[in-house]
Design a protein around this motif. Structure first.
Motif, PDB file in Angstrom:
ATOM      1  N   ASP A 197       0.534  -1.214   0.098  1.00  0.00           N
ATOM      2  CA  ASP A 197       0.140   0.273  -0.103  1.00  0.00           C
ATOM      3  C   ASP A 197       0.509   1.733  -0.001  1.00  0.00           C
ATOM      4  O   ASP A 197       1.788   1.690   0.485  1.00  0.00           O
ATOM      5  N   PRO A 240      -3.834  -1.424  -2.749  1.00  0.00           N
ATOM      6  CA  PRO A 240      -3.981  -2.895  -3.166  1.00  0.00           C
ATOM      7  C   PRO A 240      -5.429  -3.612  -3.947  1.00  0.00           C
ATOM      8  O   PRO A 240      -5.191  -4.350  -4.979  1.00  0.00           O
ATOM      9  N   ILE A 241      -6.292  -3.184  -3.214  1.00  0.00           N
ATOM     10  CA  ILE A 241      -8.316  -2.915  -3.543  1.00  0.00           C
ATOM     11  C   ILE A 241      -8.044  -2.694  -5.331  1.00  0.00           C
ATOM     12  O   ILE A 241      -8.771  -3.949  -6.289  1.00  0.00           O
ATOM     13  N   PHE A 273      -9.457  -4.579   3.222  1.00  0.00           N
ATOM     14  CA  PHE A 273      -8.707  -5.126   2.121  1.00  0.00           C
ATOM     15  C   PHE A 273     -10.561  -5.974   1.508  1.00  0.00           C
ATOM     16  O   PHE A 273     -10.312  -5.900   0.354  1.00  0.00           O
TER      17      PHE A 273
END
Length: 293
Positions: A197, A240-241, A273
């Motif tokens: 991240d 991340p997503i 997440f």
């Protein structure tokens, strides 16, 4: 990877369409397909009982989706039952020794228990059998030709979001377990994806985090390759997503695999997440209920 599917459909999810593609499922290693539809009990009288009229309509709809002649080596069954869906799913999965339960989910649902559907949430706490959620929007958008190919490649290429935590390690272990005895033409390839991240402040420099992530994934990649899998590794700095979903879209991913205890207390404990991944993914999600002794 999996051999025995229990396909649970309420017809609105479109999963009954899979009956038209049994040869394609068989080509991907599937040996058994059970279609289950649970009809609510008729409750207008004093004593709840089977709604025979709805049962007959459901039987007719399923029969139109399943050809009379099925591929050699594939067992096909239809189960029509009355009562709470989760109860019937657990019962039928045990009866047929299903190793994957397939359910529909819709992104149009509000952010509540309908994220996966109340049935899926309840099942996550009642069974250790993996659950595969198939977005209704995906099925409805595919032509017959496209869905045939999708069924053939249902489990060919799996993405594993990895972050070094217990849950991502659990996902890898469960995937290894099923990969050891996978049928031919099933799981062939997986993607280990670790997105550091960029928006989170850490004392450790980002370059060092990326280096450690790559080092951590080296033995995991080797373990998976020892099972005859082609393994791709992606370590990057980003969101991340957003990055995981982009990787899934750009890498011919067939499904994304995640693990957790269960979904019944989703909003209380599930890391943001995984919550967002489950909510936003347009690809099927394979959910491994955490292993319990």
């Amino acid at each position: 990877m999996f051999r025995r599917l229990l396909v649970c459909t309420d017809f609105a999810d479109g999963l009954h369409r899979l009956g038209n593609f049994l040869p394609n499922l068989a080509a991907g290693g599937i040996e058994q397909v059970v279609f289950l539809h649970a009809v609510p009990l008729w409750t207008k009288g004093q004593i709840p009982r089977e709604d025979t009229e709805k049962m007959e309509r459901a039987r007719d709809r399923l029969s139109r989706s399943i050809p009379e002649t099925v591929p050699e080596g594939v067992e096909v069954a239809v189960e029509l039952l009355s009562g709470p869906p989760s109860d019937k799913i657990v019962k039928i999965a045990k009866k047929y020794q299903s190793d994957l339960i397939v359910l529909g989910t819709s992104h149009r649902n509000s952010l509540s228990e309908n994220l996966f559907g109340s049935t899926t949430i309840e099942l996550s706490g009642r069974t250790r059998i993996p659950l595969m959620t198939f977005p209704t929007e995906l099925i409805s958008a595919l032509t017959s030709e496209e869905l045939a190919l999708r069924c053939q490649h249902l489990l060919r290429y799996i993405a594993i979001p990895y972050d070094g935590g217990d849950r991502s390690s659990e996902t890898v272990e469960r995937l290894k377990y099923y990969a050891k005895d996978r049928p031919a033409n099933s799981l062939e390839r997986c993607l280990l994806a670790w997105v550091v991240d960029a928006g989170v402040l850490h004392k450790i420099p980002k370059d060092e985090q990326l280096r450690k992530a790559n080092e951590t994934l080296v033995p995991i990649k080797a373990d998976l390759e020892a099972l005859g899998l082609q393994v791709d590794v992606e370590v990057r700095l980003g969101e991340p997503i957003v990055d995981i979903l982009e990787l899934a879209q750009m890498s011919d991913i067939c499904a994304i695999a995640v693990s957790a205890d269960n979904l019944s207390n989703l909003w209380d404990w599930l890391p943001s997440f995984r919550r967002e991944l489950l909510r936003r993914s347009c690809e099927p999600i394979i959910f491994f209920p955490a292993h319990q002794d």
